[in-house]
Design a protein around this motif. Structure first.
Motif, PDB file in Angstrom:
ATOM      1  N   UNK A 277       9.496  57.432  33.460  1.00 44.79           N
ATOM      2  CA  UNK A 277       8.657  58.245  34.345  1.00 44.79           C
ATOM      3  C   UNK A 277       7.250  57.687  34.440  1.00 44.79           C
ATOM      4  N   UNK A 278       6.639  57.878  35.610  1.00 43.86           N
ATOM      5  CA  UNK A 278       5.211  57.625  35.778  1.00 43.86           C
ATOM      6  C   UNK A 278       4.510  58.897  35.314  1.00 43.86           C
ATOM      7  N   UNK A 279       3.429  58.751  34.556  1.00 46.36           N
ATOM      8  CA  UNK A 279       2.689  59.921  34.072  1.00 46.36           C
ATOM      9  C   UNK A 279       2.221  60.760  35.256  1.00 46.36           C
ATOM     10  N   UNK A 280       2.386  62.069  35.168  1.00 46.91           N
ATOM     11  CA  UNK A 280       1.986  62.953  36.268  1.00 46.91           C
ATOM     12  C   UNK A 280       0.529  62.733  36.678  1.00 46.91           C
ATOM     13  N   UNK A 281       0.327  62.619  37.984  1.00 45.98           N
ATOM     14  CA  UNK A 281      -1.019  62.495  38.531  1.00 45.98           C
ATOM     15  C   UNK A 281      -1.652  61.118  38.421  1.00 45.98           C
ATOM     16  N   UNK A 282      -0.877  60.094  38.023  1.00 41.74           N
ATOM     17  CA  UNK A 282      -1.477  58.767  37.820  1.00 41.74           C
ATOM     18  C   UNK A 282      -1.101  57.745  38.894  1.00 41.74           C
ATOM     19  N   UNK A 283      -0.233  58.131  39.831  1.00 40.74           N
ATOM     20  CA  UNK A 283       0.187  57.178  40.853  1.00 40.74           C
ATOM     21  C   UNK A 283       0.363  57.901  42.186  1.00 40.74           C
ATOM     22  N   UNK A 284      -0.058  57.250  43.254  1.00 37.27           N
ATOM     23  CA  UNK A 284      -0.023  57.848  44.592  1.00 37.27           C
ATOM     24  C   UNK A 284       1.397  58.211  45.036  1.00 37.27           C
ATOM     25  N   UNK A 285       2.392  57.418  44.649  1.00 37.87           N
ATOM     26  CA  UNK A 285       3.775  57.695  45.045  1.00 37.87           C
ATOM     27  C   UNK A 285       4.642  57.975  43.823  1.00 37.87           C
ATOM     28  N   UNK A 286       4.111  58.748  42.917  1.00 37.16           N
ATOM     29  CA  UNK A 286       4.770  59.060  41.644  1.00 37.16           C
ATOM     30  C   UNK A 286       6.215  59.541  41.816  1.00 37.16           C
TER      31      UNK A 286
END
Length: 159
Positions: A114-123
């Motif tokens: 997972x990408x950490x919540x709120x850390x990537x524009x297209x999470x």
């Protein structure tokens, strides 16, 4: 060329000291040792960033605290933090994490990247790509992408 980099000047952090793992069971060599957070981190910490000569640990893309392991349920979740919100290589980083764990964990494990919540524009889109078995399999069919993953996973002797 530096001007083409997504994050031309990333913050580089000091690596943590490696901890020695103690043998849980010296009596019976056939008894499996439980897999824990430290072991998963040790497998992932030296993966090279696809854009820089630094490890994912040095860029704080992964940390030990962002790894969850339930050995009894055969489950591992790795949450990573891209260095910039618009990192176009986030899916590649996640693929590197998944491939490394596929290669070193017993097949009984379900791995969630997972990408950490709120850390990537297209999470949400990146998370979907990384956890869709067909998409991962298709990505690994691409020789160029597989070469990039293998380069990131190649051992570095400059520790």
């Amino acid at each position: 060329m530096v001007s083409n980099l997504i994050n031309a000047n990333p913050v580089v952090y000091e690596k943590k000291d490696r901890r020695t793992r103690s043998a849980v069971n010296d009596v019976d060599e056939y008894v499996g040792e439980p897999i824990d957070q430290q072991e998963i981190f040790d497998h992932l910490r030296d993966i090279k960033d696809p854009e820089h000569p630094y490890s994912l640990e040095e860029l704080k893309v992964i940390t030990e605290d962002a790894i969850e392991v339930d050995d009894n349920q055969s489950y591992v979740r790795v949450t990573f933090t891209p260095t910039v919100e618009h990192c176009s290589l986030a899916a590649v980083i996640g693929l590197c994490l998944r491939v490394k764990l596929m290669r070193c964990l017993p097949s009984r494990f379900k791995v969630d990247i997972r990408v950490a919540p709120g850390t990537h524009a297209t999470e949400a889109a990146v998370n979907k790509q990384l956890n869709d078995k067909e998409r991962v399999a298709a990505a690994l069919e691409s020789p160029n992408l597989l070469n990039m993953v293998d380069e990131c996973l190649a051992p570095s002797y400059a520790s």
